[in-house]
Design a protein around this motif. Sequence first.
Motif, PDB file in Angstrom:
ATOM      1  N   ASN A   5       0.826  -1.211   0.000  1.00 54.70           N
ATOM      2  CA  ASN A   5       0.000   0.000   0.000  1.00 54.70           C
ATOM      3  C   ASN A   5       0.856   1.254   0.000  1.00 54.70           C
ATOM      4  OD1 ASN A   5      -2.375  -1.496   0.037  1.00 54.70           O
ATOM      5  ND2 ASN A   5      -2.543  -1.462   2.274  1.00 54.70           N
ATOM      6  N   PHE A   6       1.954   1.224   0.749  1.00 58.17           N
ATOM      7  CA  PHE A   6       2.856   2.378   0.793  1.00 58.17           C
ATOM      8  C   PHE A   6       3.499   2.606  -0.570  1.00 58.17           C
ATOM      9  CE2 PHE A   6       7.025   4.285   1.493  1.00 58.17           C
ATOM     10  CZ  PHE A   6       6.733   5.358   2.318  1.00 58.17           C
ATOM     11  N   ARG A   7       3.961   1.535  -1.179  1.00 52.44           N
ATOM     12  CA  ARG A   7       4.643   1.660  -2.463  1.00 52.44           C
ATOM     13  C   ARG A   7       3.699   2.031  -3.599  1.00 52.44           C
ATOM     14  NH1 ARG A   7       8.334  -3.616  -3.148  1.00 52.44           N
ATOM     15  NH2 ARG A   7       8.813  -2.521  -5.098  1.00 52.44           N
ATOM     16  N   ALA A   8       2.419   1.745  -3.439  1.00 49.07           N
ATOM     17  CA  ALA A   8       1.447   2.053  -4.488  1.00 49.07           C
ATOM     18  C   ALA A   8       1.182   3.543  -4.620  1.00 49.07           C
ATOM     19  CB  ALA A   8       0.139   1.313  -4.210  1.00 49.07           C
ATOM     20  N   ASP A   9       1.516   4.321  -3.608  1.00 50.99           N
ATOM     21  CA  ASP A   9       1.295   5.764  -3.634  1.00 50.99           C
ATOM     22  C   ASP A   9       2.510   6.443  -4.264  1.00 50.99           C
ATOM     23  OD1 ASP A   9       0.822   8.430  -3.208  1.00 50.99           O
ATOM     24  OD2 ASP A   9       0.257   8.208  -1.101  1.00 50.99           O
ATOM     25  N   PRO A  10       2.359   7.079  -5.418  1.00 52.60           N
ATOM     26  CA  PRO A  10       3.512   7.731  -6.076  1.00 52.60           C
ATOM     27  C   PRO A  10       4.189   8.787  -5.197  1.00 52.60           C
ATOM     28  CG  PRO A  10       1.626   7.597  -7.559  1.00 52.60           C
ATOM     29  CD  PRO A  10       1.129   7.193  -6.205  1.00 52.60           C
ATOM     30  N   ALA A  11       3.437   9.360  -4.260  1.00 51.44           N
ATOM     31  CA  ALA A  11       4.015  10.381  -3.384  1.00 51.44           C
ATOM     32  C   ALA A  11       5.090   9.808  -2.468  1.00 51.44           C
ATOM     33  CB  ALA A  11       2.914  11.036  -2.550  1.00 51.44           C
ATOM     34  N   ASN A  12       5.107   8.502  -2.303  1.00 54.33           N
ATOM     35  CA  ASN A  12       6.073   7.864  -1.403  1.00 54.33           C
ATOM     36  C   ASN A  12       7.347   7.421  -2.110  1.00 54.33           C
ATOM     37  OD1 ASN A  12       4.447   8.118   0.897  1.00 54.33           O
ATOM     38  ND2 ASN A  12       3.313   6.247   0.375  1.00 54.33           N
ATOM     39  N   ARG A  13       7.472   7.735  -3.380  1.00 53.75           N
ATOM     40  CA  ARG A  13       8.658   7.316  -4.121  1.00 53.75           C
ATOM     41  C   ARG A  13       9.913   7.928  -3.486  1.00 53.75           C
ATOM     42  NH1 ARG A  13       9.544   5.004  -8.953  1.00 53.75           N
ATOM     43  NH2 ARG A  13      11.508   5.458 -10.031  1.00 53.75           N
ATOM     44  N   GLY A  14      10.897   7.087  -3.194  1.00 52.73           N
ATOM     45  CA  GLY A  14      12.136   7.556  -2.580  1.00 52.73           C
ATOM     46  C   GLY A  14      12.059   7.694  -1.078  1.00 52.73           C
ATOM     47  N   ARG A  15      10.908   7.343  -0.502  1.00 55.75           N
ATOM     48  CA  ARG A  15      10.735   7.428   0.952  1.00 55.75           C
ATOM     49  C   ARG A  15      10.685   6.025   1.553  1.00 55.75           C
ATOM     50  NH1 ARG A  15       5.483  10.588   2.005  1.00 55.75           N
ATOM     51  NH2 ARG A  15       6.182  10.321   4.162  1.00 55.75           N
ATOM     52  N   THR A  16      10.885   5.938   2.854  1.00 53.86           N
ATOM     53  CA  THR A  16      10.906   4.660   3.556  1.00 53.86           C
ATOM     54  C   THR A  16       9.588   4.429   4.272  1.00 53.86           C
ATOM     55  OG1 THR A  16      13.287   4.836   3.885  1.00 53.86           O
ATOM     56  CG2 THR A  16      12.096   3.299   5.312  1.00 53.86           C
ATOM     57  N   CYS A  17       9.053   3.230   4.145  1.00 54.26           N
ATOM     58  CA  CYS A  17       7.796   2.883   4.805  1.00 54.26           C
ATOM     59  C   CYS A  17       8.014   2.768   6.312  1.00 54.26           C
ATOM     60  CB  CYS A  17       7.248   1.565   4.249  1.00 54.26           C
ATOM     61  SG  CYS A  17       5.720   1.021   5.051  1.00 54.26           S
ATOM     62  N   ARG A  18       7.222   3.532   7.073  1.00 47.95           N
ATOM     63  CA  ARG A  18       7.235   3.442   8.531  1.00 47.95           C
ATOM     64  C   ARG A  18       5.834   3.145   9.064  1.00 47.95           C
ATOM     65  NH1 ARG A  18      11.098   7.227   7.088  1.00 47.95           N
ATOM     66  NH2 ARG A  18      13.030   7.326   8.338  1.00 47.95           N
ATOM     67  N   ALA A  19       4.981   2.637   8.209  1.00 50.99           N
ATOM     68  CA  ALA A  19       3.585   2.379   8.571  1.00 50.99           C
ATOM     69  C   ALA A  19       3.442   1.018   9.241  1.00 50.99           C
ATOM     70  CB  ALA A  19       2.696   2.446   7.328  1.00 50.99           C
ATOM     71  N   GLY A  20       2.511   0.942  10.199  1.00 49.80           N
ATOM     72  CA  GLY A  20       2.175  -0.339  10.804  1.00 49.80           C
ATOM     73  C   GLY A  20       3.368  -1.035  11.418  1.00 49.80           C
ATOM     74  N   LEU A  21       3.562  -2.287  11.038  1.00 46.75           N
ATOM     75  CA  LEU A  21       4.642  -3.096  11.595  1.00 46.75           C
ATOM     76  C   LEU A  21       6.022  -2.557  11.230  1.00 46.75           C
ATOM     77  CD1 LEU A  21       3.060  -6.579  10.847  1.00 46.75           C
ATOM     78  CD2 LEU A  21       3.444  -5.603  13.126  1.00 46.75           C
ATOM     79  N   TRP A  22       6.092  -1.794  10.151  1.00 47.18           N
ATOM     80  CA  TRP A  22       7.373  -1.252   9.701  1.00 47.18           C
ATOM     81  C   TRP A  22       7.874  -0.133  10.616  1.00 47.18           C
ATOM     82  CZ3 TRP A  22       9.768  -3.691   5.658  1.00 47.18           C
ATOM     83  CH2 TRP A  22       8.972  -4.623   4.975  1.00 47.18           C
ATOM     84  N   ARG A  23       7.055   0.311  11.526  1.00 50.87           N
ATOM     85  CA  ARG A  23       7.495   1.277  12.539  1.00 50.87           C
ATOM     86  C   ARG A  23       8.354   0.601  13.598  1.00 50.87           C
ATOM     87  NH1 ARG A  23       6.579   5.969  15.330  1.00 50.87           N
ATOM     88  NH2 ARG A  23       6.240   5.803  17.583  1.00 50.87           N
ATOM     89  N   TYR A  24       8.159  -0.694  13.792  1.00 48.32           N
ATOM     90  CA  TYR A  24       8.803  -1.415  14.892  1.00 48.32           C
ATOM     91  C   TYR A  24       9.931  -2.338  14.436  1.00 48.32           C
ATOM     92  CZ  TYR A  24       4.576   0.299  17.038  1.00 48.32           C
ATOM     93  OH  TYR A  24       3.565   1.116  17.463  1.00 48.32           O
ATOM     94  N   SER A  25      10.037  -2.558  13.155  1.00 51.52           N
ATOM     95  CA  SER A  25      11.109  -3.400  12.607  1.00 51.52           C
ATOM     96  C   SER A  25      11.377  -2.966  11.177  1.00 51.52           C
ATOM     97  CB  SER A  25      10.705  -4.878  12.627  1.00 51.52           C
ATOM     98  OG  SER A  25      11.628  -5.670  11.888  1.00 51.52           O
ATOM     99  N   ARG A  26      12.653  -2.956  10.794  1.00 54.01           N
ATOM    100  CA  ARG A  26      12.987  -2.614   9.411  1.00 54.01           C
ATOM    101  C   ARG A  26      12.631  -3.745   8.453  1.00 54.01           C
ATOM    102  NH1 ARG A  26      18.045  -0.915  11.784  1.00 54.01           N
ATOM    103  NH2 ARG A  26      19.322  -2.241  10.427  1.00 54.01           N
ATOM    104  N   HIS A  27      12.448  -4.948   9.012  1.00 52.79           N
ATOM    105  CA  HIS A  27      12.129  -6.113   8.180  1.00 52.79           C
ATOM    106  C   HIS A  27      11.111  -7.002   8.888  1.00 52.79           C
ATOM    107  CE1 HIS A  27      15.504  -5.004   5.612  1.00 52.79           C
ATOM    108  NE2 HIS A  27      16.191  -4.817   6.726  1.00 52.79           N
ATOM    109  N   PRO A  28       9.896  -6.498   9.143  1.00 51.29           N
ATOM    110  CA  PRO A  28       8.919  -7.327   9.847  1.00 51.29           C
ATOM    111  C   PRO A  28       8.496  -8.550   9.041  1.00 51.29           C
ATOM    112  CG  PRO A  28       7.885  -5.338   8.996  1.00 51.29           C
ATOM    113  CD  PRO A  28       9.363  -5.165   8.820  1.00 51.29           C
ATOM    114  N   ASN A  29       8.518  -8.441   7.708  1.00 50.15           N
ATOM    115  CA  ASN A  29       8.184  -9.611   6.886  1.00 50.15           C
ATOM    116  C   ASN A  29       9.207 -10.723   7.093  1.00 50.15           C
ATOM    117  OD1 ASN A  29      10.119  -7.940   5.688  1.00 50.15           O
ATOM    118  ND2 ASN A  29       9.526  -8.470   3.606  1.00 50.15           N
TER     119      ASN A  29
END
Length: 258
Positions: A160-184
């Motif tokens: 969902n983060f990557r689908a938004d063109p406004a987030n290009r070049g930015r790092t996802c910090r949403a949801g689980l990505w706030r607590y781990s750089r690699h939650p997957n």
Amino acid sequence: MNAAGSLLLVWSIAAVAQGCAWAWQRHHRNAGIVDVVWAAGVGGSAIVLAAIGDGARWPRAALAMLGGSWGLRLALHLWRRVRAEGEDGRYAHLRSRWGNDPYRWFAFFQFQALLVAMFAVPFVAVAANPDVRAAALATAAAIWLLAVAGESAADAQLANFRADPANRGRTCRAGLWRYSRHPNYFFEWLHWFAYVFLALGSPLAWMAWSGPLVMYVFLRWISGIPFTEAQALRSRGDDYRAYQRSTPMLIPWFPRSE
């Protein structure tokens, strides 16, 4: 069939599958297919080993269902990315160094086939289990559910983060990505503990520990986090460096002040 013969069978099937994937990437110039076939191969190996194992019915049925479902979900998720996007930055970087050298790419794909057999080792232990207690079965199922739910949520949040063109070049910090750089990756690693519990009582139970151990080593030091973070630094620079300073690498925890 003994453990060595079972793993040789898995390796043979995986080698053929990755050979086909190598041919596909030569035509499409997208090496991301290697991950799709790896996930499908590991999930498929759970089903094959459950079918040919000589253990009790319940641990083998649980192995086929849990391992097969995990592999199918991950393979479909990766296939949607491969089909919809260009070549993953990690593989594009390799291609910039290797070009389209067929021998290097073939060796790379066949190494992934070998890894399918390596990650099938815990399944051999489960398939040989003459019995499994209800508590161990329930614990394995609970771990699997938590891991797959967590990995699915992390994948969806990133997509969902990557689908938004406004987030290009930015790092996802949403949801689980706030607590781990690699939650997957964390939940993928956690998933392997399910087979440790399914193997309790098996004469080969010690082999089941290879799953979480080998997965951690590969994620932490070999092919997971190092490649992913190197690509993130190339594409996102200082934004990702700030993310590294504030957010735990793998095991989720509260972020630090940047």
